[in-house]
Motif scaffolding. Sequence first.
Motif: not given
Length: 216
Positions: A4, A6-7, A10, A184, A192-193, A196-197
């Motif tokens: 989280t 890292d998200l 980003s 995760w 995961r993609t 994240a999207d």
Amino acid sequence: MSPTQDLQQSNSIAWQAIAQHAFCSDLAQGTLDRDKMAEYLIQDYSFIDGFVRLAATAIAHAPTLKDSVPLAQFLAVITGPENTYFLRSFEALKVGEERWKAPELWPVTQDFQAIMTEARLSGSYARMIAVLVVAEWSYLSWASPFNPPEESLPFYFSEWISLHAGPDFENVVSYLREQLDAIWPTLDENERTLVADIFARTVALEQRFFDQAYQS
């Protein structure tokens, strides 16, 4: 760094734009135009139905009963004290019942409703939680610096801050983040993609929502 974190990193530019938004600082200082606050609350209230449905579906997809309980308890806050706050605020801000029951929704409000529906219908617990993480964590980010609120503020300002800051709300955000962090490692690269999207799109919608509220 946790998933989280890292998200969030980003999407740090949009996240900071939310946390430091002029709408939020004006609200905390009591200088926000009352008509802006009224329209913001009208739009935000339209999320409750979709939010409750999304959270209830996430509860149904939780790995264990223990994982589901904190979110079920938080739903009681949304449908109880927070719902009552909206109704009291509409009365104080002189928002007629016909206006908040059948509002003219902003495009970003409709897009936000759509992403909650998308997450709910995805069947993916991770994507459901990702949207909830953004919705609650971003609010904790902007509200925490202003908590406790100034005593002189009207309740529709002060209680909006208090509802989104403090130990109880911090625990809700921690729980949601822990759910996403825990699941995760079990996700394949494609999922995961997708997580994240939807996380990034939800952050962008939060920023757009505050922008629209301030410009309205």
